[in-house]
Structures are given as C-alpha cells and as structure tokens.
Motif scaffolding. Structure first.
Motif, PDB file in Angstrom:
ATOM      1  N   MET A   1       5.070 -24.991   6.426  1.00  0.00           N
ATOM      2  CA  MET A   1       4.579 -24.160   7.512  1.00  0.00           C
ATOM      3  C   MET A   1       3.836 -22.976   6.934  1.00  0.00           C
ATOM      4  N   LYS A   2       2.721 -22.655   7.583  1.00  0.00           N
ATOM      5  CA  LYS A   2       1.978 -21.451   7.244  1.00  0.00           C
ATOM      6  C   LYS A   2       2.088 -20.490   8.426  1.00  0.00           C
ATOM      7  N   VAL A   3       2.330 -19.226   8.096  1.00  0.00           N
ATOM      8  CA  VAL A   3       2.404 -18.192   9.118  1.00  0.00           C
ATOM      9  C   VAL A   3       1.474 -17.061   8.699  1.00  0.00           C
ATOM     10  N   TRP A   4       0.554 -16.737   9.572  1.00  0.00           N
ATOM     11  CA  TRP A   4      -0.285 -15.560   9.368  1.00  0.00           C
ATOM     12  C   TRP A   4       0.252 -14.474  10.285  1.00  0.00           C
ATOM     13  N   ILE A   5       0.347 -13.272   9.770  1.00  0.00           N
ATOM     14  CA  ILE A   5       0.833 -12.142  10.553  1.00  0.00           C
ATOM     15  C   ILE A   5      -0.279 -11.101  10.583  1.00  0.00           C
ATOM     16  N   LEU A   6      -0.729 -10.796  11.784  1.00  0.00           N
ATOM     17  CA  LEU A   6      -1.836  -9.864  11.982  1.00  0.00           C
ATOM     18  C   LEU A   6      -1.348  -8.670  12.796  1.00  0.00           C
TER      19      LEU A   6
ATOM     20  N   SER B   1     -10.946  -9.144  10.057  1.00  0.00           N
ATOM     21  CA  SER B   1      -9.743  -9.904   9.685  1.00  0.00           C
ATOM     22  C   SER B   1      -9.826 -11.339  10.177  1.00  0.00           C
ATOM     23  N   ALA B   2     -10.354 -11.542  11.371  1.00  0.00           N
ATOM     24  CA  ALA B   2     -10.470 -12.890  11.932  1.00  0.00           C
ATOM     25  C   ALA B   2     -11.336 -13.783  11.052  1.00  0.00           C
ATOM     26  N   ALA B   3     -12.325 -13.199  10.388  1.00  0.00           N
ATOM     27  CA  ALA B   3     -13.201 -13.985   9.508  1.00  0.00           C
ATOM     28  C   ALA B   3     -12.404 -14.677   8.397  1.00  0.00           C
ATOM     29  N   HIS B   4     -11.292 -14.075   7.983  1.00  0.00           N
ATOM     30  CA  HIS B   4     -10.456 -14.667   6.931  1.00  0.00           C
ATOM     31  C   HIS B   4      -9.666 -15.867   7.439  1.00  0.00           C
ATOM     32  N   LEU B   5      -9.630 -16.051   8.736  1.00  0.00           N
ATOM     33  CA  LEU B   5      -8.909 -17.192   9.318  1.00  0.00           C
ATOM     34  C   LEU B   5      -9.826 -18.390   9.565  1.00  0.00           C
ATOM     35  N   MET B   6     -11.114 -18.204   9.361  1.00  0.00           N
ATOM     36  CA  MET B   6     -12.065 -19.301   9.571  1.00  0.00           C
ATOM     37  C   MET B   6     -11.700 -20.468   8.648  1.00  0.00           C
ATOM     38  N   GLY B   7     -11.640 -21.660   9.219  1.00  0.00           N
ATOM     39  CA  GLY B   7     -11.353 -22.858   8.441  1.00  0.00           C
ATOM     40  C   GLY B   7      -9.888 -23.085   8.139  1.00  0.00           C
ATOM     41  N   GLN B   8      -9.020 -22.171   8.566  1.00  0.00           N
ATOM     42  CA  GLN B   8      -7.580 -22.350   8.337  1.00  0.00           C
ATOM     43  C   GLN B   8      -7.005 -23.314   9.392  1.00  0.00           C
TER      44      GLN B   8
ATOM     45  N   ALA C   1       9.930  -3.425   3.243  1.00  0.00           N
ATOM     46  CA  ALA C   1       8.869  -3.706   4.213  1.00  0.00           C
ATOM     47  C   ALA C   1       7.502  -3.723   3.533  1.00  0.00           C
ATOM     48  N   GLN C   2       6.644  -4.604   4.012  1.00  0.00           N
ATOM     49  CA  GLN C   2       5.268  -4.719   3.512  1.00  0.00           C
ATOM     50  C   GLN C   2       4.393  -3.700   4.235  1.00  0.00           C
ATOM     51  N   PRO C   3       3.643  -2.857   3.509  1.00  0.00           N
ATOM     52  CA  PRO C   3       2.715  -1.954   4.190  1.00  0.00           C
ATOM     53  C   PRO C   3       1.638  -2.761   4.924  1.00  0.00           C
ATOM     54  N   MET C   4       1.429  -2.453   6.185  1.00  0.00           N
ATOM     55  CA  MET C   4       0.430  -3.148   7.004  1.00  0.00           C
ATOM     56  C   MET C   4      -0.329  -2.110   7.817  1.00  0.00           C
ATOM     57  N   HIS C   5      -1.623  -1.999   7.550  1.00  0.00           N
ATOM     58  CA  HIS C   5      -2.484  -1.078   8.281  1.00  0.00           C
ATOM     59  C   HIS C   5      -2.982  -1.771   9.545  1.00  0.00           C
ATOM     60  N   THR C   6      -3.761  -1.076  10.366  1.00  0.00           N
ATOM     61  CA  THR C   6      -4.312  -1.736  11.538  1.00  0.00           C
ATOM     62  C   THR C   6      -5.186  -2.899  11.079  1.00  0.00           C
ATOM     63  N   ALA C   7      -5.022  -4.029  11.736  1.00  0.00           N
ATOM     64  CA  ALA C   7      -5.741  -5.283  11.480  1.00  0.00           C
ATOM     65  C   ALA C   7      -5.467  -5.877  10.100  1.00  0.00           C
ATOM     66  N   SER C   8      -4.401  -5.448   9.413  1.00  0.00           N
ATOM     67  CA  SER C   8      -4.011  -6.106   8.173  1.00  0.00           C
ATOM     68  C   SER C   8      -3.528  -7.511   8.494  1.00  0.00           C
ATOM     69  N   LEU C   9      -3.844  -8.450   7.596  1.00  0.00           N
ATOM     70  CA  LEU C   9      -3.518  -9.858   7.785  1.00  0.00           C
ATOM     71  C   LEU C   9      -2.746 -10.361   6.570  1.00  0.00           C
ATOM     72  N   ALA C  10      -1.558 -10.902   6.815  1.00  0.00           N
ATOM     73  CA  ALA C  10      -0.742 -11.469   5.743  1.00  0.00           C
ATOM     74  C   ALA C  10      -0.581 -12.962   5.973  1.00  0.00           C
ATOM     75  N   GLN C  11      -0.513 -13.710   4.875  1.00  0.00           N
ATOM     76  CA  GLN C  11      -0.261 -15.147   4.962  1.00  0.00           C
ATOM     77  C   GLN C  11       1.025 -15.466   4.221  1.00  0.00           C
ATOM     78  N   LEU C  12       1.923 -16.172   4.902  1.00  0.00           N
ATOM     79  CA  LEU C  12       3.185 -16.607   4.312  1.00  0.00           C
ATOM     80  C   LEU C  12       3.282 -18.123   4.414  1.00  0.00           C
ATOM     81  N   GLU C  13       4.010 -18.721   3.478  1.00  0.00           N
ATOM     82  CA  GLU C  13       4.231 -20.163   3.506  1.00  0.00           C
ATOM     83  C   GLU C  13       5.681 -20.456   3.165  1.00  0.00           C
TER      84      GLU C  13
END
Length: 152
Positions: free
Chosen positions: A1-6, A34-41, A122-134
């Motif tokens: 499973m892949k989880v992106w957190i935005l 940030s959405a551009a990094h999700l293209m093709g996922q 905790a992971q630092p997350m700014h506005t519109a930060s995108l993390a990918q977990l698997e």
C-alpha cells in the motif's frame, strides 16, 4: 500500500469557525505545485478532512490529476484527530493507494507514528507539504517514509 499525506495549502487566518477557513491564492498555488508530484502515481482514493480548506485542497488535486472518482470526506482527518485511530481507519484501504488530505498537528503526528511507532517524533509538515509512505499494512512503526516534498 502507498499512502500520500498532503497538508492543505495556506488558508485565510479568519473565518466564522476554524472549519470554515478557505484557501488563499497562495495556498492554491502551493497545492498545484504539490499536486504535480502526484502525476502518474497509482492513486485510487482521495480521502479528505471535512474542513473547507482540506476539501478545497483535495478538489484541486482531483482536477489536476483528472481523477474521476469522488473525494471521500471523513470525520477522522480533522486537526485534532487521534493518529492511532487514523491508522485503524486506513486498514479498510490497505489494498489501495490513497491520498489523505488533512491538517497539522495530525499529519506530522501520523507520519511519526506510522514510521517510528511514536507520537514523539512528528514529521515537520508545512502548508501543502506532501509525504509518501509505503507498507504492506498501515501499522505503527511499520511504514517507510519514501519522500517528503515541501511546497516552495
């Protein structure tokens, strides 16, 4: 499973309630980057907080990706939600690749719990930060943090 957190984009500081705060123009631009990094996922679900700024963020991502399925809005992705309960809820999506759109402090705490098994890292997350977990399953301490991208 892949989880992106935005994390949602920058929001207006004032509204009738915190839940009603809308994205600013800058926030929309951040989300588009940030959405551009999700293209093709291989994204299968977009799951969002019911707060306006998170729903607006999710809708922008949906439009950029040409994603046809509706956004799933859930009450367990609000700023003060329990990260343990979020991981429990994610079990229902363990056969899918999902994007979660939510808020601080939840997103940082959730990533820390998923990766390190602790709410203290905790992971630092700014506005519109995108993390990918698997991971095979969304379990505390069992997920790998693949990438974190901060909107510039």
């Amino acid at each position: 499973m892949k989880v992106w957190i935005l994390r949602h984009g920058e929001a207006k500081p004032q509204a009738r309630t915190d839940a009603d705060r809308e994205l600013t123009a800058k926030g929309r631009e951040e989300v588009l980057r940030s959405a551009a990094h999700l293209m093709g996922q291989p994204l299968q679900q977009i799951i969002a907080s019911p707060y306006v700024r998170a729903r607006q963020t999710a809708e922008l991502v949906r439009q950029v990706l040409g994603f046809t399925d509706p956004i799933v809005t859930v009450p367990w992705l609000t700023p003060e939600s329990n990260p343990h309960k979020v991981l429990d809820q994610l079990e229902a999506y363990s056969d899918e690749n999902v994007l979660l759109v939510s808020h601080q402090p939840l997103v940082g705490a959730l990533i820390g719990l998923a990766v390190h098994g602790s709410l203290q890292e905790a992971q630092p997350m700014h506005t519109a930060s995108l993390a990918q977990l698997e991971a095979d399953l969304p379990l505390a301490g069992a997920m790998e943090l693949v990438d974190v991208r901060h909107a510039e």
